[in-house]
Design an enzyme around this catalytic site. Sequence first.
Site, PDB file in Angstrom:
ATOM      1  N   GLN A 224       0.802  -1.295  -0.180  1.00 53.16           N
ATOM      2  CA  GLN A 224       0.096  -0.072   0.077  1.00 53.16           C
ATOM      3  C   GLN A 224       0.727   1.301   0.016  1.00 53.16           C
ATOM      4  O   GLN A 224       0.412   2.098  -0.442  1.00 53.16           O
ATOM      5  CB  GLN A 224      -0.836   0.200   1.334  1.00 53.16           C
ATOM      6  CG  GLN A 224      -2.002   0.894   1.159  1.00 53.16           C
ATOM      7  CD  GLN A 224      -3.186   0.248  -0.062  1.00 53.16           C
ATOM      8  OE1 GLN A 224      -3.046  -1.103  -0.424  1.00 53.16           O
ATOM      9  NE2 GLN A 224      -3.934   1.047  -0.554  1.00 53.16           N
ATOM     10  N   HIS A 227       1.915   3.324  -3.239  1.00 55.24           N
ATOM     11  CA  HIS A 227       0.820   4.106  -3.800  1.00 55.24           C
ATOM     12  C   HIS A 227       1.275   5.743  -4.040  1.00 55.24           C
ATOM     13  O   HIS A 227       1.362   6.199  -5.124  1.00 55.24           O
ATOM     14  CB  HIS A 227      -0.589   4.153  -3.285  1.00 55.24           C
ATOM     15  CG  HIS A 227      -1.537   2.925  -3.755  1.00 55.24           C
ATOM     16  ND1 HIS A 227      -1.830   2.918  -4.890  1.00 55.24           N
ATOM     17  CD2 HIS A 227      -1.936   1.996  -3.007  1.00 55.24           C
ATOM     18  CE1 HIS A 227      -2.513   1.762  -5.062  1.00 55.24           C
ATOM     19  NE2 HIS A 227      -2.948   1.361  -3.825  1.00 55.24           N
ATOM     20  N   GLU A 292      -8.607   3.472   6.012  1.00 55.86           N
ATOM     21  CA  GLU A 292      -9.441   2.926   4.846  1.00 55.86           C
ATOM     22  C   GLU A 292      -9.236   1.519   4.519  1.00 55.86           C
ATOM     23  O   GLU A 292     -10.287   0.845   4.135  1.00 55.86           O
ATOM     24  CB  GLU A 292      -8.547   3.676   3.739  1.00 55.86           C
ATOM     25  CG  GLU A 292      -9.183   3.385   2.343  1.00 55.86           C
ATOM     26  CD  GLU A 292      -8.126   3.953   1.121  1.00 55.86           C
ATOM     27  OE1 GLU A 292      -8.277   4.014   0.164  1.00 55.86           O
ATOM     28  OE2 GLU A 292      -6.968   4.323   1.707  1.00 55.86           O
ATOM     29  N   HIS A 293      -8.154   0.920   4.813  1.00 56.12           N
ATOM     30  CA  HIS A 293      -8.101  -0.447   4.552  1.00 56.12           C
ATOM     31  C   HIS A 293      -7.823  -1.050   6.259  1.00 56.12           C
ATOM     32  O   HIS A 293      -6.700  -0.601   6.540  1.00 56.12           O
ATOM     33  CB  HIS A 293      -7.028  -0.999   3.530  1.00 56.12           C
ATOM     34  CG  HIS A 293      -7.344  -0.388   2.310  1.00 56.12           C
ATOM     35  ND1 HIS A 293      -6.703   0.765   1.860  1.00 56.12           N
ATOM     36  CD2 HIS A 293      -7.878  -0.699   1.124  1.00 56.12           C
ATOM     37  CE1 HIS A 293      -6.904   0.912   0.705  1.00 56.12           C
ATOM     38  NE2 HIS A 293      -7.819   0.056   0.112  1.00 56.12           N
ATOM     39  N   ASP A 326      -8.172  -4.467  -4.098  1.00 58.05           N
ATOM     40  CA  ASP A 326      -7.706  -3.528  -5.240  1.00 58.05           C
ATOM     41  C   ASP A 326      -8.189  -3.886  -6.488  1.00 58.05           C
ATOM     42  O   ASP A 326      -8.247  -3.302  -7.299  1.00 58.05           O
ATOM     43  CB  ASP A 326      -6.233  -3.107  -5.068  1.00 58.05           C
ATOM     44  CG  ASP A 326      -6.242  -2.080  -3.591  1.00 58.05           C
ATOM     45  OD1 ASP A 326      -7.049  -1.628  -3.331  1.00 58.05           O
ATOM     46  OD2 ASP A 326      -4.859  -1.853  -3.460  1.00 58.05           O
ATOM     47  N   HIS A 385     -49.867  26.438   5.805  1.00 56.09           N
ATOM     48  CA  HIS A 385     -49.769  24.811   6.130  1.00 56.09           C
ATOM     49  C   HIS A 385     -51.089  24.644   6.638  1.00 56.09           C
ATOM     50  O   HIS A 385     -51.352  23.403   6.564  1.00 56.09           O
ATOM     51  CB  HIS A 385     -48.349  24.619   7.069  1.00 56.09           C
ATOM     52  CG  HIS A 385     -47.118  24.671   6.383  1.00 56.09           C
ATOM     53  ND1 HIS A 385     -46.638  25.862   5.709  1.00 56.09           N
ATOM     54  CD2 HIS A 385     -46.409  23.682   6.172  1.00 56.09           C
ATOM     55  CE1 HIS A 385     -45.745  25.610   5.212  1.00 56.09           C
ATOM     56  NE2 HIS A 385     -45.314  24.351   5.639  1.00 56.09           N
TER      57      HIS A 385
END
Length: 402
Positions: A224, A227, A292-293, A326, A385
């Site tokens: 990861q 990235h 996130e993961h 992924d 109303h």
Amino acid sequence: MVERILADVRKRGDAAVREYSVKFDKIDVKEPEVPAADREVAVAELDSQTRADTEFAIDNVRRFAEAQLATILPLDIEPLPGLHLGHRVIAIERIGAYVPGGRFPLLSAPIMTIVPAKVAGCREVIACLPPNAHHAMIAGCHLAGADRIFRIGGAQAIAAMAFGTDSIPQVDKIVGPGNAFVNEAKRQVFGPVGIDQLAGPSEIFVLADASGDPRLIATDLLAQAEHDVRTRVGLITTDRSLAERTATEVTRQLETLETAEIAGASWEDYGEIVLCEDEEAMIAYSDHVAAEHLQVHTSDPHALAAKLCNYGSLFIGENASVVYSDKTVGTNHTLPTAGAGHYTGGLWVGSYVKIATHQWLENEAVLKVGPPASRQSASEGLDGHRKAAQVRVDKLRQWSAA
């Protein structure tokens, strides 16, 4: 700068888009839309194994999205006699999928944004990708089911999809990750169009006890980390020995990793190993991070997973590597970052539909709900109303008395 780009594209349309492509991408794109013949050529140029692997991933993402969609059901109930309430599941009409270029041709990117939209039933899916993106990315958009593909990137692509130009239709919602300029453009256009989320740098955390394998953990952290140099990676563990062995293993693997320049910087600046006193503390820190993961490498990973609340996507057991999600297993890899897992999940087929309510009333229901609605309106000082609620009650009572 982003605000200026958005305003310029909104005012001058295609001309502004073309000028920004020259300025930022160094390419003069005279005809931004990729014609059908070029799409077919891009697919034909894929080697057979890459195409087979791409179609394998598409099939898995489609199957999972179809199963998810089957859980989103229309509703019709009658909570009181004559009072009918419900909702419909309506596909968003036109989706804009931003497909990032990046350092590498990420063929999984268009799969994750385009396939669920087609499963949801969106009438048209527009894909935009930088003009200098790898040619294989056009093939990925085509195989995933994009109705139209445009070679436009950056903030100008977001502006074009949000406001529409002579060449590019205005969309109802924009999905897909991008760089900081794309992210900021999505933030600024939100309102007139919907967006999926604001994506920050990627994140991965691993929860592990003494049973964890430092080699596997280090491999997944570095996978990861490659990235982006700002990727946040971490190990949360109750075992000091595992923490120390994992740190050593990360250093060892960086020596032979081809992307060590990126992954090493990420580990150096954003890597962390957190040693917790017990499982309860480990869970508390994990839920605070809302990664996130989130991978679970413990002796009973399913039991621990059931206690976790905040994450983008959960990977239970050491076999469930983030890389599988992924690329090919079928769950979506467009996930919340920067703590957004506290309040939302990731992109899914439900992101492409609207749950729109409806109601209809028989006469007996009007006599039940009308009087309290009229009284409540009067107490709020809303005479219009009150009259709208009461006039139907009075009409029915007069009709009954006649």
